[in-house]
Design a protein around this motif. Structure first.
Motif, PDB file in Angstrom:
ATOM      1  N   LYS B   2     -21.817 -52.770 -31.232  1.00 35.27           N
ATOM      2  CA  LYS B   2     -22.057 -54.117 -31.757  1.00 35.27           C
ATOM      3  C   LYS B   2     -22.226 -54.090 -33.280  1.00 35.27           C
ATOM      4  O   LYS B   2     -21.668 -54.899 -33.997  1.00 35.27           O
ATOM      5  N   HIS B   3     -23.075 -53.157 -33.747  1.00 38.74           N
ATOM      6  CA  HIS B   3     -23.313 -52.981 -35.185  1.00 38.74           C
ATOM      7  C   HIS B   3     -23.246 -51.482 -35.471  1.00 38.74           C
ATOM      8  O   HIS B   3     -23.303 -50.674 -34.555  1.00 38.74           O
ATOM      9  N   PHE B   4     -23.150 -51.124 -36.762  1.00 37.77           N
ATOM     10  CA  PHE B   4     -23.239 -49.708 -37.128  1.00 37.77           C
ATOM     11  C   PHE B   4     -24.154 -49.604 -38.342  1.00 37.77           C
ATOM     12  O   PHE B   4     -23.718 -49.578 -39.485  1.00 37.77           O
ATOM     13  N   LEU B   5     -25.454 -49.577 -38.043  1.00 40.33           N
ATOM     14  CA  LEU B   5     -26.443 -49.495 -39.125  1.00 40.33           C
ATOM     15  C   LEU B   5     -26.893 -48.058 -39.346  1.00 40.33           C
ATOM     16  O   LEU B   5     -27.226 -47.669 -40.455  1.00 40.33           O
ATOM     17  N   SER B   6     -26.919 -47.283 -38.258  1.00 38.90           N
ATOM     18  CA  SER B   6     -27.324 -45.884 -38.368  1.00 38.90           C
ATOM     19  C   SER B   6     -26.639 -45.109 -37.253  1.00 38.90           C
ATOM     20  O   SER B   6     -25.972 -45.698 -36.389  1.00 38.90           O
ATOM     21  N   LEU B   7     -26.841 -43.798 -37.259  1.00 36.93           N
ATOM     22  CA  LEU B   7     -26.220 -42.959 -36.231  1.00 36.93           C
ATOM     23  C   LEU B   7     -26.742 -43.294 -34.841  1.00 36.93           C
ATOM     24  O   LEU B   7     -26.106 -42.939 -33.842  1.00 36.93           O
ATOM     25  N   ASN B   8     -27.878 -43.961 -34.767  1.00 35.72           N
ATOM     26  CA  ASN B   8     -28.409 -44.361 -33.458  1.00 35.72           C
ATOM     27  C   ASN B   8     -27.532 -45.378 -32.749  1.00 35.72           C
ATOM     28  O   ASN B   8     -27.681 -45.606 -31.555  1.00 35.72           O
ATOM     29  N   ASP B   9     -26.609 -45.992 -33.514  1.00 36.15           N
ATOM     30  CA  ASP B   9     -25.712 -46.961 -32.885  1.00 36.15           C
ATOM     31  C   ASP B   9     -24.536 -46.301 -32.180  1.00 36.15           C
ATOM     32  O   ASP B   9     -23.690 -46.979 -31.601  1.00 36.15           O
ATOM     33  N   ILE B  10     -24.484 -44.946 -32.263  1.00 34.82           N
ATOM     34  CA  ILE B  10     -23.401 -44.201 -31.608  1.00 34.82           C
ATOM     35  C   ILE B  10     -23.855 -43.788 -30.207  1.00 34.82           C
ATOM     36  O   ILE B  10     -24.959 -43.278 -30.037  1.00 34.82           O
ATOM     37  N   ASP B  11     -22.981 -43.985 -29.214  1.00 26.76           N
ATOM     38  CA  ASP B  11     -23.296 -43.536 -27.846  1.00 26.76           C
ATOM     39  C   ASP B  11     -23.299 -42.012 -27.781  1.00 26.76           C
ATOM     40  O   ASP B  11     -24.269 -41.400 -27.379  1.00 26.76           O
ATOM     41  N   SER B  12     -22.172 -41.416 -28.180  1.00 29.60           N
ATOM     42  CA  SER B  12     -22.042 -39.960 -28.117  1.00 29.60           C
ATOM     43  C   SER B  12     -21.326 -39.489 -29.364  1.00 29.60           C
ATOM     44  O   SER B  12     -20.155 -39.811 -29.573  1.00 29.60           O
ATOM     45  N   LEU B  13     -22.021 -38.735 -30.189  1.00 30.89           N
ATOM     46  CA  LEU B  13     -21.404 -38.245 -31.423  1.00 30.89           C
ATOM     47  C   LEU B  13     -20.181 -37.371 -31.139  1.00 30.89           C
ATOM     48  O   LEU B  13     -19.119 -37.583 -31.736  1.00 30.89           O
ATOM     49  N   PRO B  14     -20.264 -36.388 -30.221  1.00 31.83           N
ATOM     50  CA  PRO B  14     -19.074 -35.547 -29.968  1.00 31.83           C
ATOM     51  C   PRO B  14     -17.862 -36.373 -29.537  1.00 31.83           C
ATOM     52  O   PRO B  14     -16.748 -36.122 -29.987  1.00 31.83           O
TER      53      PRO B  14
END
Lengths: 312, 312, 312
Positions: B2-14
């Motif tokens: 929905k948004h990309f404010l920080s890395l926490n907005d990523i489901d799975s980094l890999p």
């Protein structure tokens, strides 16, 4: 439409508003119209809504957009006829207008009033200079004395939100710490005069707008009386016209409040100083149309560009 | 997304890194996804890589791009709740965010830390203000405390260059004449904590990062010891966090050299001050990944925009 | 064509002029050539014609355009080899060039002479710095010592307006209140030397251009004599070359007038100071080719971009 310098360039305001509302329902429906057509936006002053909405409208029509921040990225312009240019100006409006016309199909210009000299501002040397020497259509993105694209967006917004055939519309002056131009108020008045409406202008004495523009309009110095039974209240600051460009006072009693507003819809062109021009409760409440006015900026400029493209 | 404010907005980094690497092989493969979609980039601070890579990524996806240099081309923003705006600010974040949302489908914002006041910086008033009042998704192009698009580009670069499943990664502080924000270091640490890696942070005493972010990380004050057997060395300056925004000293012994680097790959987000942060030999040598990190900025933002477009 | 730094990068000027004139008849005929190709324009100095015409040309070819006002929106560049960057510069040309190359297929650069130091200006550190470290083709949008795109536009304009096989062309110095670079004059001279023409340069003593560039050219200190029977008169100010960057005097007798011009066509690259460099009557009269020169800027850069795109 050949040019769009003021509301006088519109054939029929109601028809244009209707066309804009139709466009809004499907913004990309005419994206073939602007193919291989370029609009150049020249900014002599800052801009947020106008900068973004004009680009958006042009992209909706499939046009290409070039942007110049004139003062910062280009050259200082000379407007005088016959001037010996051995001082600070480095390019004459004649060359600038002829040259920019080579690179675009439509030229849009923003150049505010300086508010130092009424005569200079009313001469509209930037806008009229480009109009005179450009070989392509010129669009006014706010000049010294007029902001017709804002007024058109306001007309669209009122059409979408009116609940009776002949609404009561009030233009109410508001206090502001800085001297502001008359352009928005002027074009709003001119636009309302083309509408079927009951219209009252209210402001403190000394803040009368150009009488040539308000000719025939009801002016009421008692704000409370002016606001009675209003359907739309358009709030705006402007500096004195007679004591040109001066802030006579900043009487905070003229700030718009929820109580004063009653059941009317609130309008303002933005940017707005909160709790100086209008209190938070109004802007954050359901009667505020300001966001929708901003949205309609896109469709006001888009319908104008469409009309111009069709006449190229 | 929905948004990309920080890395926490990523489901799975890999997974996101893997998708970005796939995208890089054929950047225009999803150019229909952004058709008739517009991204607006708002810059409150200067930018080179972010400005160009974000545009490039949006164009790869077929999007239209609007750009505002906010401070220079627009209006000064107010963030306070209930402020009486009779001083220098001329537009409230509430209006700015609501209005800009009318002209785009995604809003990307760059607003650096002022480094004068930890509380203000950590409040992230620009980014969070837009997030709160905008009606469209917001992307962080570097805020006061985080630069997640850089960290994502770094993750892509390490994935492409690692030679073992669990590499040793060192974040090494470097001297710098000016006080710099913590955003890049913060996001790098957060990103590494999502990775399978051996991780050491090294810096002089007094330069500890926000302990909430480095919680659980190994901190080693002896740079030589930290660098032993490193596979990737990420060099970056930041100002003091405890003595907020201060340059405590510029100990040139902490500059990265080819000798210290050994066989490790060198990383830096750029811009970098040569022979202050790192010596020429490293930047011009084959172990430097800095150009590739810059290249991956395009694909880090492109994968984020793609995820957001898919969720519109 | 790999790069376009000077007129020496052209195989055959007459052929290129001919191709440009053909392109002008149907500007969008090669719009598939630039599909998914990006040009990045880096401005270290102001620009009107170059900024707009280069964008227009790239759009004609179907390219995407990224623009950076380098000094204002990016970082201050360092050019020195081995510099310890602990002062005002924050990014080295090596990184800037390598990085920008990641985001575009062609890089175009404008960086004027400082006129403080002949050696520095002739080193062309910005243009040559990008040429050295960029991994993509570089185009000169006016550098310290050359403005080949202007000269190419001038060649196109003369080809379109000449009435004899071997016209007489005069380059005539003009007074100006500010110290101006030699770039336009240099490239004009170099271009004329590739043409079949009778060529005379006229200027007051002390205003001799770089003798390496004017080698073999006729120099006539008597303006009246130089102008006799001229077909094209190209007027331009430049500062002293021997007394580098100085305005020796502003002798208004050297201003171009209708009387002096006779039947010749008048040319100037613009911007021009009216009634200092040339009188109004000339610029507003039918013999002035200045607007057409500006128009041909689009096609000069378009033919160059086309050649570069074809060789990618």
């Amino acid at each position: 439409m050949k040019h769009f310098l003021s509301l006088n360039d519109i054939d029929s305001l109601p028809n244009l508003v209707e066309d804009a509302i139709a466009l809004k329902k499907s913004p990309y429906q005419f994206d073939a119209l602007g193919k291989n057509k370029t609009i150049c936006l020249l900014f002599f002053n800052n801009s947020l809504r106008t900068r973004l909405s004009t680009q958006k409208a042009a992209l909706h029509l499939g046009m290409q957009v070039l942007i110049m921040n004139f003062g910062k990225e280009g050259w200082t312009l000379e407007f005088g006829d016959g001037t010996v240019m051995n001082h600070s100006t480095s390019e004459h409006i004649k060359e600038a207008a002829r040259v920019v016309s080579q690179y675009c199909d439509i030229l849009a210009i923003r150049a505010f009033a300086g508010l130092q000299n009424k005569k200079t501002d009313e001469a509209e040397e930037v806008l009229r200079g480009f109009r005179k020497y450009a070989s392509v259509p010129v669009v006014n993105m706010e000049s010294s004395t007029a902001h017709p694209l804002q007024a058109l967006a306001d007309a669209i917004t009122m059409e979408e939100n009116k609940t009776k055939a002949k609404p009561k519309i009030v233009l109410s002056w508001a206090p502001h710490p800085k001297a502001l131009p008359h352009a928005v108020a002027n074009s709003f008045v001119s636009m309302i005069k083309m509408q079927h409406a009951e219209f009252v202008i209210t402001h403190p004495k000394g803040y009368e707008l150009n009488p040539e523009i308000t000719h025939g309009c009801q002016i009421e110095y008692d704000q409370a009386k002016a606001l009675e039974q209003a359907d739309f209240v358009y709030v705006k600051n402007w500096s004195s016209y007679s004591n040109y460009g001066k802030v006579l006072h900043q009487d905070s009693n003229w700030m718009m409040t929820q109580e004063k507003l009653g059941k009317a819809k609130f309008m303002h062109c933005l940017p707005v100083r909160r709790n100086v021009v209008v209190e938070d409760a109004v802007l954050d409440g359901p009667q505020s149309l300001t966001t929708e006015q901003a949205n309609n900026r896109t469709f006001s400029v888009q319908i104008v560009l469409k009309k111009i493209l069709e006449s190229l």
